[in-house]
Motif scaffolding. Structure first.
Motif, mmCIF file in Angstrom:
data_model
loop_
_atom_site.group_PDB
_atom_site.id
_atom_site.type_symbol
_atom_site.label_atom_id
_atom_site.label_comp_id
_atom_site.label_asym_id
_atom_site.label_seq_id
_atom_site.Cartn_x
_atom_site.Cartn_y
_atom_site.Cartn_z
ATOM 1 N N ALA A 1 0.836 -1.205 0.000
ATOM 2 C CA ALA A 1 0.000 0.000 0.000
ATOM 3 C C ALA A 1 0.873 1.258 0.000
ATOM 4 O O ALA A 1 0.556 2.232 -0.686
ATOM 5 C CB ALA A 1 -0.933 -0.011 1.205
ATOM 6 N N LEU A 2 1.973 1.234 0.740
ATOM 7 C CA LEU A 2 2.896 2.371 0.726
ATOM 8 C C LEU A 2 3.436 2.595 -0.690
ATOM 9 O O LEU A 2 3.487 3.719 -1.179
ATOM 10 C CB LEU A 2 4.075 2.133 1.673
ATOM 11 N N THR B 1 1.056 4.220 -3.007
ATOM 12 C CA THR B 1 0.828 5.651 -2.794
ATOM 13 C C THR B 1 2.003 6.495 -3.256
ATOM 14 O O THR B 1 1.975 7.712 -3.128
ATOM 15 C CB THR B 1 0.535 5.972 -1.314
ATOM 16 N N GLY B 2 3.056 5.831 -3.770
ATOM 17 C CA GLY B 2 4.156 6.580 -4.356
ATOM 18 C C GLY B 2 5.438 6.650 -3.551
ATOM 19 O O GLY B 2 6.341 7.398 -3.906
ATOM 20 N N TRP B 3 5.543 5.887 -2.465
ATOM 21 C CA TRP B 3 6.812 5.878 -1.729
ATOM 22 C C TRP B 3 7.897 5.330 -2.652
ATOM 23 O O TRP B 3 7.747 4.247 -3.213
ATOM 24 C CB TRP B 3 6.690 5.009 -0.480
#
Length: 104
Positions: free
Chosen positions: A24-25, A28-30
């Motif tokens: 999920a991280l 979100t673009g990490w």
């Protein structure tokens, strides 16, 4: 606590929870180069000393980098190899997961 462990949590469950969280991280673009920061923030401090730490770390690393989810038996084999000084280490400090044979 971002990953809720209980006394009944299995190694496979810990891997899956950390994998899903890290995936999920990533979604979100990490950026991949921030894996050490993410690991320290969500895994290292919170679960230091926990017997499931190696499984959380393996699931987090794989999910964060978009790799296949490891199996508990592979993480255990990697940990043993590392303790014996026989594991190969990835640039981010994780042992290269051992691959156990599938038995069908």
């Amino acid at each position: 606590m971002f990953i809720a462990l209980t006394s009944a949590t299995t190694a496979d469950q810990a891997i899956k929870m950390a994998y899903e969280f890290a995936s999920a991280l990533r979604a979100t673009g990490w950026p991949p180069e921030d894996i050490a920061y993410g690991r320290a923030l969500w895994i290292g401090g919170e679960y230091a000393g926990n017997p499931l730490l190696a499984y959380l770390d393996a699931g987090f690393g794989a999910g964060y980098l978009g790799e296949p989810m490891p199996k508990a038996r592979d993480v255990a084999a990697s940990e043993r190899a590392m303790e014996e000084g026989m594991a190969e280490i990835l640039p981010d400090g994780r042992p290269i997961p051992a691959r156990t044979r599938s038995i069908r």
